[in-house]
Design a protein around this motif. Structure first.
Motif, short mmCIF file in Angstrom:
data_model
loop_
_atom_site.label_atom_id
_atom_site.label_comp_id
_atom_site.label_asym_id
_atom_site.label_seq_id
_atom_site.Cartn_x
_atom_site.Cartn_y
_atom_site.Cartn_z
N GLU A 93 12.70 13.17 -1.62
CA GLU A 93 11.70 12.76 -2.61
C GLU A 93 10.38 12.42 -1.93
O GLU A 93 9.31 12.88 -2.35
CB GLU A 93 12.26 11.54 -3.37
CG GLU A 93 11.38 10.95 -4.42
CD GLU A 93 12.07 9.76 -5.10
OE1 GLU A 93 13.23 9.89 -5.54
OE2 GLU A 93 11.45 8.68 -5.18
N ILE A 94 10.43 11.63 -0.87
CA ILE A 94 9.20 11.24 -0.18
C ILE A 94 8.57 12.45 0.52
O ILE A 94 7.37 12.67 0.47
CB ILE A 94 9.48 10.09 0.81
CG1 ILE A 94 9.83 8.83 0.02
CG2 ILE A 94 8.28 9.84 1.73
CD1 ILE A 94 10.30 7.67 0.87
N ASP A 154 0.85 -1.18 0.00
CA ASP A 154 0.00 0.00 0.00
C ASP A 154 0.91 1.26 0.00
O ASP A 154 1.92 1.26 0.69
CB ASP A 154 -0.84 -0.05 1.29
CG ASP A 154 -2.16 0.67 1.13
OD1 ASP A 154 -2.71 0.64 0.00
OD2 ASP A 154 -2.63 1.26 2.10
N PRO A 155 0.57 2.30 -0.76
CA PRO A 155 1.50 3.44 -0.88
C PRO A 155 2.05 4.00 0.44
O PRO A 155 3.27 4.22 0.53
CB PRO A 155 0.70 4.47 -1.67
CG PRO A 155 -0.19 3.64 -2.53
CD PRO A 155 -0.57 2.45 -1.69
N PRO A 156 1.24 4.21 1.48
CA PRO A 156 1.84 4.75 2.71
C PRO A 156 2.85 3.78 3.34
O PRO A 156 3.92 4.19 3.80
CB PRO A 156 0.64 4.95 3.65
CG PRO A 156 -0.54 5.02 2.75
CD PRO A 156 -0.23 4.13 1.59
N GLU A 157 2.53 2.48 3.29
CA GLU A 157 3.45 1.47 3.82
C GLU A 157 4.73 1.45 2.99
O GLU A 157 5.83 1.29 3.53
CB GLU A 157 2.82 0.10 3.67
CG GLU A 157 2.13 -0.44 4.89
CD GLU A 157 1.72 -1.89 4.62
OE1 GLU A 157 0.76 -2.08 3.84
OE2 GLU A 157 2.36 -2.80 5.17
N ARG A 158 4.56 1.58 1.69
CA ARG A 158 5.71 1.58 0.78
C ARG A 158 6.62 2.76 1.08
O ARG A 158 7.83 2.64 1.18
CB ARG A 158 5.19 1.64 -0.65
CG ARG A 158 6.23 1.51 -1.71
CD ARG A 158 5.70 2.14 -2.98
NE ARG A 158 4.63 1.38 -3.60
CZ ARG A 158 3.60 1.93 -4.27
NH1 ARG A 158 3.51 3.25 -4.41
NH2 ARG A 158 2.67 1.18 -4.80
N ASP A 159 6.01 3.94 1.26
CA ASP A 159 6.81 5.12 1.60
C ASP A 159 7.52 4.94 2.93
O ASP A 159 8.68 5.33 3.08
CB ASP A 159 5.92 6.37 1.64
CG ASP A 159 5.60 6.88 0.25
OD1 ASP A 159 6.26 6.45 -0.73
OD2 ASP A 159 4.69 7.72 0.12
N ALA A 160 6.81 4.37 3.90
CA ALA A 160 7.43 4.15 5.21
C ALA A 160 8.63 3.22 5.06
O ALA A 160 9.70 3.45 5.62
CB ALA A 160 6.41 3.57 6.19
N TYR A 161 8.44 2.17 4.26
CA TYR A 161 9.50 1.19 4.05
C TYR A 161 10.71 1.84 3.36
O TYR A 161 11.86 1.69 3.79
CB TYR A 161 8.94 0.05 3.20
CG TYR A 161 9.93 -0.99 2.82
CD1 TYR A 161 10.26 -2.03 3.69
CD2 TYR A 161 10.56 -0.94 1.57
CE1 TYR A 161 11.18 -2.99 3.33
CE2 TYR A 161 11.48 -1.89 1.21
CZ TYR A 161 11.80 -2.92 2.09
OH TYR A 161 12.73 -3.85 1.73
N LEU A 162 10.45 2.60 2.31
CA LEU A 162 11.54 3.27 1.57
C LEU A 162 12.24 4.31 2.45
O LEU A 162 13.47 4.44 2.41
CB LEU A 162 10.98 3.96 0.31
CG LEU A 162 10.52 3.04 -0.83
CD1 LEU A 162 9.74 3.84 -1.88
CD2 LEU A 162 11.71 2.33 -1.48
N ALA A 163 11.46 5.03 3.24
CA ALA A 163 12.06 6.06 4.09
C ALA A 163 12.91 5.42 5.17
O ALA A 163 14.01 5.90 5.50
CB ALA A 163 10.96 6.92 4.72
N ASN A 164 12.44 4.31 5.71
CA ASN A 164 13.22 3.63 6.74
C ASN A 164 14.54 3.13 6.18
O ASN A 164 15.61 3.30 6.79
CB ASN A 164 12.40 2.47 7.32
CG ASN A 164 13.17 1.69 8.37
OD1 ASN A 164 13.72 0.64 8.11
ND2 ASN A 164 13.23 2.24 9.58
N GLU A 165 14.47 2.53 5.00
CA GLU A 165 15.66 2.06 4.32
C GLU A 165 16.64 3.22 4.10
O GLU A 165 17.84 3.10 4.32
CB GLU A 165 15.20 1.51 2.97
CG GLU A 165 16.01 0.41 2.38
CD GLU A 165 15.37 -0.01 1.05
OE1 GLU A 165 15.08 -1.19 0.90
OE2 GLU A 165 15.15 0.85 0.16
#
Lengths: 316, 316
Positions: free
Chosen positions: A108-109, A83-94
């Motif tokens: 970017e995020i 899901d987009p918010p989860e994806r952003d959270a995942y990318l931001a954490n990485e």
């Protein structure tokens, strides 16, 4: 402006789940079947598939995909399915964990999402990591980069179109002064970029150009090797011209010795359903080559197929 | 822990509206009637009354109250009638416009509300002022105060109980180092106070006390006249001990030559439905006088009546 193609007759969620489960069964994995389903479902449909799959087979679809797939193909399918918010959270954490001063994923995020989308990503970050995004960004960064990044990821900008032209004028002047003094990380530049609404920043930067002749990003290029200047330029671009920013990320990911799959995957997975059509046009204008041809030349196999599917290759 | 008393049999919303409308009609205003209605309705009921009043009489209830009432009584009735996020947005806006380094209202709103409540206040700020809260705070403050206040009002902390004890230890040490060096506005102190969850900060400050012997706020009192230190202490108190913070605000508002009605009104209007019972207990413990007696001694008329009603005077 999405490039996603959803068939006019979509099978039931139960059927999709059954087909996906079949794709994982027996000898090998049926990648084509996975692409033909997940690559042609919108965000709401994918969310439902993940939910029903979990209820039917007692396993998170993402876990199953993770087990069956590998490498770049795995990454794009996983990112896309999130899901987009989860994806952003995942990318931001990485990005916070591997943070280096050249990493622009946080900018970017923080700057290309709408204020509400950024907030949903921060919510998803709480749920998944039991910490706040700004907390991890503050912890893993330092100096001027921290001074810029923490307010950027913490921002909840006004999302409307109302613009104050008096502020636009005075702040264009202020930005020009500070840039002339090379005081790039000063409080004022950061305050304006991190708190003003996108519409207001746009008005301010138009004033800047009218008044002082240059695009601000030209003036922010005094030293092309300075990484703080680079991140400031990325911030400006993400705020007022996200499609150009994304075109450039794709261009740089392809036009180098060895493709930067990480960046290419990220942009395609996060923008396919948002503004990929404009990014494609922008790409063709800038490179005189259609994006699908450039991607086909640089990538192979299932990874290539999934990328092309998501950017709407062969669709009219 | 609310002190609000809602009767077991509440009249219909239509009846409440009719009575309020009656209270405004004819010669003079019936203040007692207004108190007997609005002073005994919870947040959902007041919201509905305001909505139905507007639909029935074609005028915002707040406008009518504003026209009929005056001075401190007007202010408490208006603040009380506002929906909490709108009220916080209103108070925060007032605090930014009149901001001075001794004004702690922004800290109070940023740190005593739950992460979700602060977010709703930021939403209400967008809707009402067409700007973001952090934008106005950044614009109206400067120096160390800005460095602290902008991240505080922008924070969206993790709201859960999960705590990392390794961080609690290392950051207690870090805080102690920076405080010993009198580097009060350093990045680390601000990062910890502005981004960590309340549970995490509590754990860190417990470690601080265990390890270094003092409450952190004792060590932050090196110079009792330093206003930045005062705001740091308020931040700590609002985060880990809001009831004690509010008790002190009330105490100082009463125990001075001339009551500080602004502060008293704000605390009663914002906390009556939240934790006023605990604040009252805290007040009695600290001052050996019940809060209602202290308020009755210092205030008069309808203003006094409304304050006493909201803090549950005479109720069991």
């Amino acid at each position: 402006m999405s490039t996603l193609c959803v068939p006019s007759q979509v099978p039931s969620v139960a059927e999709d789940c059954e087909q996906l489960h079949k794709a994982f069964s027996g000898w090998g994995t049926n990648e084509d079947l996975i692409i033909s389903i997940l690559g042609h479902r919108n965000v709401a449909q994918r969310k439902l598939i993940r939910q029903v799959y979990g209820e039917t087979y007692g396993q998170d679809l993402l876990k199953a995909l993770d087990r069956e797939l590998t490498n770049d193909f795995e990454r794009i399918v996983l990112l896309w399915t999130l899901d987009p918010p989860e994806r952003d959270a995942y990318l931001a954490n990485e990005a916070t964990k591997r943070w280096t001063s050249s990493n622009q994923v946080l900018v970017e995020i923080a700057c290309t999402r709408s204020p509400k989308e950024l907030l949903l990503a921060r919510d998803a970050y709480h749920a998944r990591f039991k910490r706040s995004l700004e907390e991890d960004v503050a912890y893993h960064t330092s100096g001027d980069f921290r001074k810029l990044l923490v307010p950027l990821v913490s921002s909840y900008r006004y999302g409307g179109d109302d613009v104050n032209l008096t502020f636009a004028k005075s702040e264009a002047k202020l930005l020009h002064e500070k840039i002339s003094e090379k005081d790039y990380s000063c409080d004022d530049i950061i305050r304006i970029l991190a708190t003003r609404s996108k519409a207001q920043i746009n008005a301010t930067l138009n004033q800047y150009k009218n008044e002082f002749g240059n695009d601000i990003n030209k003036d922010l290029k005094a030293d092309p090797k300075d990484e703080f200047l680079a991140i400031l330029r990325a911030t400006v671009k993400c705020l007022v011209n996200p499609e150009k920013y994304f075109e450039k990320v794709i261009r740089l990911s392809i036009n180098r010795r060895g493709t930067d799959e990480g960046a290419l995957t990220r942009v395609v997975a996060t923008r396919a359903e948002v503004d990929m059509k404009i990014i494609k046009d922008e790409y063709q204008r800038r490179n005189s080559v259609p994006l699908d041809r450039a991607i086909a030349k640089d990538t192979t196999g299932d990874y290539e197929k999934m990328l092309l599917t998501l950017i709407g290759h062969g669709e009219t």
